[in-house]
Design a protein around this motif. Sequence first.
Motif, PDB file in Angstrom:
ATOM      1  N   ASP A  98      40.225  32.370  35.587  1.00  0.00           N
ATOM      2  CA  ASP A  98      41.514  33.039  35.513  1.00  0.00           C
ATOM      3  C   ASP A  98      42.172  32.934  36.877  1.00  0.00           C
ATOM      4  OD1 ASP A  98      41.317  33.895  32.884  1.00  0.00           O
ATOM      5  OD2 ASP A  98      40.549  35.879  33.409  1.00  0.00           O
ATOM      6  N   TYR A  99      43.483  32.946  36.884  1.00  0.00           N
ATOM      7  CA  TYR A  99      44.237  32.993  38.131  1.00  0.00           C
ATOM      8  C   TYR A  99      44.866  34.372  38.238  1.00  0.00           C
ATOM      9  CZ  TYR A  99      43.365  28.065  38.530  1.00  0.00           C
ATOM     10  OH  TYR A  99      42.723  26.863  38.644  1.00  0.00           O
ATOM     11  N   ARG A 100      44.477  35.113  39.266  1.00  0.00           N
ATOM     12  CA  ARG A 100      44.894  36.497  39.432  1.00  0.00           C
ATOM     13  C   ARG A 100      45.692  36.673  40.716  1.00  0.00           C
ATOM     14  NH1 ARG A 100      43.997  39.030  34.544  1.00  0.00           N
ATOM     15  NH2 ARG A 100      41.971  38.376  33.690  1.00  0.00           N
ATOM     16  N   LEU A 101      46.612  37.635  40.695  1.00  0.00           N
ATOM     17  CA  LEU A 101      47.360  37.950  41.906  1.00  0.00           C
ATOM     18  C   LEU A 101      46.453  38.595  42.940  1.00  0.00           C
ATOM     19  CD1 LEU A 101      50.598  39.518  40.367  1.00  0.00           C
ATOM     20  CD2 LEU A 101      50.335  37.194  41.259  1.00  0.00           C
ATOM     21  N   THR A 102      46.555  38.153  44.156  1.00  0.00           N
ATOM     22  CA  THR A 102      45.905  38.810  45.286  1.00  0.00           C
ATOM     23  C   THR A 102      46.781  39.997  45.709  1.00  0.00           C
ATOM     24  OG1 THR A 102      47.094  37.483  46.891  1.00  0.00           O
ATOM     25  CG2 THR A 102      45.003  36.587  46.066  1.00  0.00           C
ATOM     26  N   PRO A 103      46.330  40.807  46.676  1.00  0.00           N
ATOM     27  CA  PRO A 103      47.226  41.848  47.200  1.00  0.00           C
ATOM     28  C   PRO A 103      48.564  41.294  47.672  1.00  0.00           C
ATOM     29  CG  PRO A 103      44.989  42.297  47.896  1.00  0.00           C
ATOM     30  CD  PRO A 103      44.945  40.964  47.201  1.00  0.00           C
ATOM     31  N   ALA A 104      48.537  40.115  48.301  1.00  0.00           N
ATOM     32  CA  ALA A 104      49.801  39.498  48.718  1.00  0.00           C
ATOM     33  C   ALA A 104      50.636  39.100  47.515  1.00  0.00           C
ATOM     34  CB  ALA A 104      49.521  38.277  49.594  1.00  0.00           C
ATOM     35  N   GLY A 105      49.967  38.649  46.446  1.00  0.00           N
ATOM     36  CA  GLY A 105      50.680  38.296  45.230  1.00  0.00           C
ATOM     37  C   GLY A 105      51.296  39.511  44.563  1.00  0.00           C
ATOM     38  N   HIS A 106      50.548  40.617  44.508  1.00  0.00           N
ATOM     39  CA  HIS A 106      51.103  41.851  43.948  1.00  0.00           C
ATOM     40  C   HIS A 106      52.304  42.319  44.753  1.00  0.00           C
ATOM     41  CE1 HIS A 106      48.470  42.947  40.632  1.00  0.00           C
ATOM     42  NE2 HIS A 106      47.431  42.548  41.337  1.00  0.00           N
TER      43      HIS A 106
END
Length: 309
Positions: free
Chosen positions: A92-100
């Motif tokens: 899966d590709y998940r948002l990191t804290p930077a992505g969030h």
Amino acid sequence: MGDDVEQDAGARSATRWAGADPTCAVAQAAVAVGDRWSLVILREITRGHCRFDALVTELRISRKVLTERLTHLVEHGLLERVAYQQSPVRHDYRLTPAGHAFVPVLVALQDWGDRWLLGDGALSATSRHGAPDAERVQALVGRPVPAGLALPSTTGGPRDVVAADRRATVVFAYPATGRPTPLPDGWADIPGAIGCTLENRLFRDSFDLFTAADVAVQGVSTQRPDEQRAFAEAEDIPFPLMSDADLELAAALRLPTFRAGGVVRLRRLVLVIGADRVVRAVRYPVDDIADAVAWSLARSKRAPTDKRG
């Protein structure tokens, strides 16, 4: 071909735009995000499409281009890969804290596009039938609400947007009640902004009817949790009010917004969601608040009775 992107363990690019002012965060952020494909990939991942094949289907993108963009976003720290299968390995590709932290930027881009590219530039808390944002919201019918989407609520901790123990959930989004924090100057001049307190009262007064029909009611705005709690106590609201201050729901469902008083606000709309998390009906724009409440009760009664959980 599988969904994996080859990457050296621990490798992370620190590439910056050498030709730009090294102190210019806008220029350096543009490098980290990449091109337009990267933006819509991030948009889809916020909507719950986290696997390679799902992204190919949703975006109609070539596998080569998708692989390149996913690699870029992982290397620049906006996404991370999380294995969900070992043989063969799939991720899966998940948002990191930077992505969030980038989610509000996506919502702001959508808001700007709705107003200045797809609209006439006027500030509005509503829409018109057939407008691009209305078509986008109507297209939610038949779509699932991402699992694990929980927001701070007046019931205490984070609350799932969908009540799995009811035959259906009515989620009504509204801009702001103005209590306890006063509404910004010019609020009454924004089309569709007035009526949030009335809407909450009408759902409150019909709450027993929804309960008898085994239907949950949940209100949501971008007001802070403390503001929601104060309003709920003052108005004796019997159902949860949720705070989308971080714009997670707005991004996940691509809900239309507007900005007033320095705050991003949800435009008024109503969703009827089944226990299976599938959106069954949508009311947007809401031209008649009282009629929308009656409509949501009638439409929620049509939802299948198979509960989850």
